[in-house]
Design a protein around this motif. Structure first.
Motif, PDB file in Angstrom:
ATOM      1  N   GLY A  46       2.079  -2.647 -14.079  1.00 18.20           N
ATOM      2  CA  GLY A  46       1.726  -2.513 -12.668  1.00 18.20           C
ATOM      3  C   GLY A  46       0.217  -2.467 -12.479  1.00 18.20           C
ATOM      4  N   GLY A  47      -0.220  -2.952 -11.342  1.00 15.89           N
ATOM      5  CA  GLY A  47      -1.662  -2.990 -11.065  1.00 15.89           C
ATOM      6  C   GLY A  47      -2.242  -1.611 -10.828  1.00 15.89           C
ATOM      7  N   ALA A  48      -3.434  -1.387 -11.354  1.00 14.36           N
ATOM      8  CA  ALA A  48      -4.099  -0.088 -11.213  1.00 14.36           C
ATOM      9  C   ALA A  48      -5.008  -0.019  -9.989  1.00 14.36           C
ATOM     10  CB  ALA A  48      -4.923   0.202 -12.470  1.00 14.36           C
ATOM     11  N   ARG A  49      -5.213  -1.172  -9.351  1.00 19.01           N
ATOM     12  CA  ARG A  49      -6.113  -1.193  -8.209  1.00 19.01           C
ATOM     13  C   ARG A  49      -5.604  -0.279  -7.096  1.00 19.01           C
ATOM     14  NH1 ARG A  49      -7.802  -6.605  -4.758  1.00 19.01           N
ATOM     15  NH2 ARG A  49      -9.739  -5.787  -3.850  1.00 19.01           N
ATOM     16  N   PHE A  50      -6.488   0.507  -6.519  1.00 21.24           N
ATOM     17  CA  PHE A  50      -6.217   1.428  -5.416  1.00 21.24           C
ATOM     18  C   PHE A  50      -5.483   2.698  -5.839  1.00 21.24           C
ATOM     19  CE2 PHE A  50      -5.712  -2.837  -3.174  1.00 21.24           C
ATOM     20  CZ  PHE A  50      -7.042  -2.912  -2.828  1.00 21.24           C
ATOM     21  N   LEU A  51      -5.103   2.844  -7.115  1.00 15.18           N
ATOM     22  CA  LEU A  51      -4.321   4.014  -7.503  1.00 15.18           C
ATOM     23  C   LEU A  51      -5.166   5.259  -7.748  1.00 15.18           C
ATOM     24  CD1 LEU A  51      -1.491   2.704  -9.882  1.00 15.18           C
ATOM     25  CD2 LEU A  51      -1.324   3.468  -7.503  1.00 15.18           C
ATOM     26  N   ALA A  52      -6.417   5.099  -8.148  1.00 15.69           N
ATOM     27  CA  ALA A  52      -7.239   6.262  -8.516  1.00 15.69           C
ATOM     28  C   ALA A  52      -7.297   7.321  -7.419  1.00 15.69           C
ATOM     29  CB  ALA A  52      -8.637   5.813  -8.933  1.00 15.69           C
ATOM     30  N   PRO A  53      -7.674   6.968  -6.176  1.00 12.91           N
ATOM     31  CA  PRO A  53      -7.708   8.022  -5.142  1.00 12.91           C
ATOM     32  C   PRO A  53      -6.338   8.603  -4.829  1.00 12.91           C
ATOM     33  CG  PRO A  53      -8.065   5.849  -4.176  1.00 12.91           C
ATOM     34  CD  PRO A  53      -8.123   5.675  -5.647  1.00 12.91           C
ATOM     35  N   LEU A  54      -5.292   7.818  -5.012  1.00  8.14           N
ATOM     36  CA  LEU A  54      -3.936   8.311  -4.756  1.00  8.14           C
ATOM     37  C   LEU A  54      -3.501   9.301  -5.828  1.00  8.14           C
ATOM     38  CD1 LEU A  54      -2.299   4.932  -3.700  1.00  8.14           C
ATOM     39  CD2 LEU A  54      -3.194   6.740  -2.220  1.00  8.14           C
ATOM     40  N   ILE A  55      -3.909   9.043  -7.066  1.00  2.00           N
ATOM     41  CA  ILE A  55      -3.587   9.985  -8.148  1.00  2.00           C
ATOM     42  C   ILE A  55      -4.327  11.300  -7.944  1.00  2.00           C
ATOM     43  CG2 ILE A  55      -3.815  10.399 -10.624  1.00  2.00           C
ATOM     44  CD1 ILE A  55      -3.370   7.393 -11.027  1.00  2.00           C
ATOM     45  N   SER A  83      -8.658  -0.407   9.201  1.00  2.00           N
ATOM     46  CA  SER A  83      -7.575  -1.079   9.919  1.00  2.00           C
ATOM     47  C   SER A  83      -6.214  -0.718   9.331  1.00  2.00           C
ATOM     48  CB  SER A  83      -7.769  -2.591   9.857  1.00  2.00           C
ATOM     49  OG  SER A  83      -7.601  -3.056   8.528  1.00  2.00           O
ATOM     50  N   ALA A  84      -5.168  -1.009  10.101  1.00  3.03           N
ATOM     51  CA  ALA A  84      -3.808  -0.779   9.621  1.00  3.03           C
ATOM     52  C   ALA A  84      -3.523  -1.625   8.385  1.00  3.03           C
ATOM     53  CB  ALA A  84      -2.814  -1.111  10.729  1.00  3.03           C
ATOM     54  N   ALA A  85      -4.097  -2.820   8.330  1.00  3.72           N
ATOM     55  CA  ALA A  85      -3.903  -3.687   7.162  1.00  3.72           C
ATOM     56  C   ALA A  85      -4.450  -3.032   5.904  1.00  3.72           C
ATOM     57  CB  ALA A  85      -4.562  -5.038   7.396  1.00  3.72           C
ATOM     58  N   THR A  86      -5.605  -2.378   6.020  1.00  6.97           N
ATOM     59  CA  THR A  86      -6.200  -1.682   4.874  1.00  6.97           C
ATOM     60  C   THR A  86      -5.330  -0.503   4.457  1.00  6.97           C
ATOM     61  OG1 THR A  86      -8.432  -2.325   5.538  1.00  6.97           O
ATOM     62  CG2 THR A  86      -8.237  -0.432   4.063  1.00  6.97           C
ATOM     63  N   TRP A  87      -4.863   0.274   5.415  1.00  2.00           N
ATOM     64  CA  TRP A  87      -3.997   1.417   5.096  1.00  2.00           C
ATOM     65  C   TRP A  87      -2.727   0.946   4.372  1.00  2.00           C
ATOM     66  CZ3 TRP A  87      -4.384   3.786  10.689  1.00  2.00           C
ATOM     67  CH2 TRP A  87      -5.624   4.426  10.821  1.00  2.00           C
ATOM     68  N   ASN A  88      -2.155  -0.149   4.844  1.00  2.00           N
ATOM     69  CA  ASN A  88      -0.943  -0.668   4.201  1.00  2.00           C
ATOM     70  C   ASN A  88      -1.232  -1.171   2.794  1.00  2.00           C
ATOM     71  OD1 ASN A  88       0.650  -0.171   6.461  1.00  2.00           O
ATOM     72  ND2 ASN A  88       0.258  -2.175   7.348  1.00  2.00           N
ATOM     73  N   ARG A  89      -2.310  -1.953   2.649  1.00  2.00           N
ATOM     74  CA  ARG A  89      -2.608  -2.598   1.368  1.00  2.00           C
ATOM     75  C   ARG A  89      -3.060  -1.601   0.314  1.00  2.00           C
ATOM     76  NH1 ARG A  89      -6.088  -5.579   3.218  1.00  2.00           N
ATOM     77  NH2 ARG A  89      -7.995  -4.524   2.588  1.00  2.00           N
ATOM     78  N   GLN A  90      -3.887  -0.630   0.706  1.00  4.75           N
ATOM     79  CA  GLN A  90      -4.515   0.245  -0.266  1.00  4.75           C
ATOM     80  C   GLN A  90      -3.834   1.596  -0.432  1.00  4.75           C
ATOM     81  OE1 GLN A  90      -8.908  -1.706   0.716  1.00  4.75           O
ATOM     82  NE2 GLN A  90      -8.783   0.450   0.259  1.00  4.75           N
ATOM     83  N   CYS A  91      -2.825   1.861   0.379  1.00  5.42           N
ATOM     84  CA  CYS A  91      -2.151   3.153   0.259  1.00  5.42           C
ATOM     85  C   CYS A  91      -0.628   3.009   0.236  1.00  5.42           C
ATOM     86  CB  CYS A  91      -2.574   4.073   1.406  1.00  5.42           C
ATOM     87  SG  CYS A  91      -2.074   5.794   1.172  1.00  5.42           S
ATOM     88  N   ILE A  92      -0.053   2.490   1.286  1.00  2.00           N
ATOM     89  CA  ILE A  92       1.402   2.453   1.370  1.00  2.00           C
ATOM     90  C   ILE A  92       2.010   1.539   0.319  1.00  2.00           C
ATOM     91  CG2 ILE A  92       3.321   1.694   2.820  1.00  2.00           C
ATOM     92  CD1 ILE A  92       1.952   2.892   5.185  1.00  2.00           C
ATOM     93  N   VAL A  93       1.441   0.357   0.116  1.00  2.00           N
ATOM     94  CA  VAL A  93       2.007  -0.589  -0.864  1.00  2.00           C
ATOM     95  C   VAL A  93       1.928  -0.046  -2.295  1.00  2.00           C
ATOM     96  CG1 VAL A  93       1.716  -2.855  -1.923  1.00  2.00           C
ATOM     97  CG2 VAL A  93       1.690  -2.622   0.573  1.00  2.00           C
ATOM     98  N   PRO A  94       0.759   0.429  -2.760  1.00  2.00           N
ATOM     99  CA  PRO A  94       0.725   0.929  -4.144  1.00  2.00           C
ATOM    100  C   PRO A  94       1.557   2.181  -4.370  1.00  2.00           C
ATOM    101  CG  PRO A  94      -1.400   1.268  -3.063  1.00  2.00           C
ATOM    102  CD  PRO A  94      -0.598   0.385  -2.169  1.00  2.00           C
ATOM    103  N   ILE A  95       1.578   3.109  -3.411  1.00  2.00           N
ATOM    104  CA  ILE A  95       2.401   4.312  -3.572  1.00  2.00           C
ATOM    105  C   ILE A  95       3.879   3.931  -3.614  1.00  2.00           C
ATOM    106  CG2 ILE A  95       3.272   6.306  -2.309  1.00  2.00           C
ATOM    107  CD1 ILE A  95       0.595   7.243  -1.783  1.00  2.00           C
TER     108      ILE A  95
END
Length: 302
Positions: A46-55, A83-95
């Motif tokens: 799985g891709g690690a992009r965007f996961l660091a702040p979520l972890i 934007s909502a697109a950023t929230w979806n791409r960088q938070c909701i999708v990876p989580i």
């Protein structure tokens, strides 16, 4: 329970009993935290992009305790004003990817509703735009850049695929180029597709020097540098400024489907997209790709 009150002891005992039952049913998932789930997700490709702040935010939290509202709140907190697109791409999708990977064996899934995105019309390139760009780049002595622009437009290649293209993946005799798709982060190569080269692009590639130390076809290792040079060519040619996605991959799809009435299945397969819909994938029949690509993109015979 080490308490003197019988009623309180009963409540504690019931809670522990329910936890034990859940642990027996769900196994390790019952106690797995988000940090462990994220690590296993990355270990499996799985891709690690965007996961660091979520972890950092959810690392110690149990997977089963994470709720959709927690994720949406995190998106707003981690990326305020975006934007909502950023929230979806960088938070909701990876989580969602991490949680569903962790729950896979239990048969559970986590569905997190995405933020509604406003659809905006974006500019798009065309065959005429690409011809003017290629002509001006050639006049400026940027022959590699001209071939790079033609490749992206006529194959639907992503910018990263084109910049990382090696000569070993170019077959001029059969007019085919192999394009590799990689996951972001630690993911390995996931697939390779063969894209058809138009006759004029074969000629352009055949005349390029092969002297780059890393065997790069276009001799450009940096996307930023490529964009800067493209901006100079657009300005010199008097062209509207477009991103590589707008004059490349997005223009490919528009040229195929909108301007030349090519069916979506052929377009998706030729451009390396996943099937647009299950209906198209199962029931539609694509035309021969080579004939279509040359019909749409080939210039007059030299």
């Amino acid at each position: 329970t080490k308490v003197k009150d019988r009623k309180l002891a009963k409540q504690i005992a019931d809670k522990r009993e329910q936890t034990a039952i859940k642990h027996q049913e769900l196994g390790e998932l019952a106690i797995m935290n988000f940090a462990t789930a994220a690590r296993r997700y990355m270990d499996d490709g799985g891709g690690a992009r965007f996961l660091a702040p979520l972890i950092r935010r959810f690392g110690k939290m149990r997977v089963l305790d994470i709720r959709p509202r927690h994720v949406r709140d995190a998106a707003r907190d981690l990326y305020p004003g975006r934007s909502a697109a950023t929230w979806n791409r960088q938070c909701i999708v990876p989580i969602s990817a991490v949680l569903n990977h962790a729950m896979e064996e239990s048969g559970r899934t986590m569905r997190i509703k995405r933020f509604p995105e406003r659809k905006t019309e974006r500019p798009v390139g065309s065959a005429e735009w690409n011809d003017r760009f290629v002509t001006k780049a050639t006049q400026m002595g940027e022959h590699r850049l001209a071939a790079y622009a033609r490749l992206i437009f006529t194959t639907g290649a992503r910018q990263g695929q084109a910049l990382k293209l090696l000569w070993e993946n170019v077959d001029l005799e059969n007019a085919v180029v192999r394009l590799w798709t990689r996951k972001t982060g630690r993911g390995a190569v996931v697939k390779c597709r063969s894209a058809i080269l138009t006759d004029d692009l074969v000629a352009m590639l055949a005349n390029l020097p092969r002297d780059h130390p890393q065997d790069l076809v276009f001799g450009i290792a940096s996307a930023r540098y490529a964009n800067n040079v493209c901006d100079r060519v657009m300005e010199a040619a008097g062209l509207p400024r477009l991103t590589s996605h707008e004059w490349g991959r997005h223009a490919f799809a528009t040229e195929m489907m909108v301007r030349n009435d090519v069916d979506p299945v052929t377009t998706a397969r030729s451009g390396g997209w996943e099937t647009p819909k299950l209906l198209f994938d199962r029931y539609a029949h694509a035309d021969p790709d080579r004939a279509v690509i040359n019909q749409v993109f080939s210039t007059r015979k030299q």
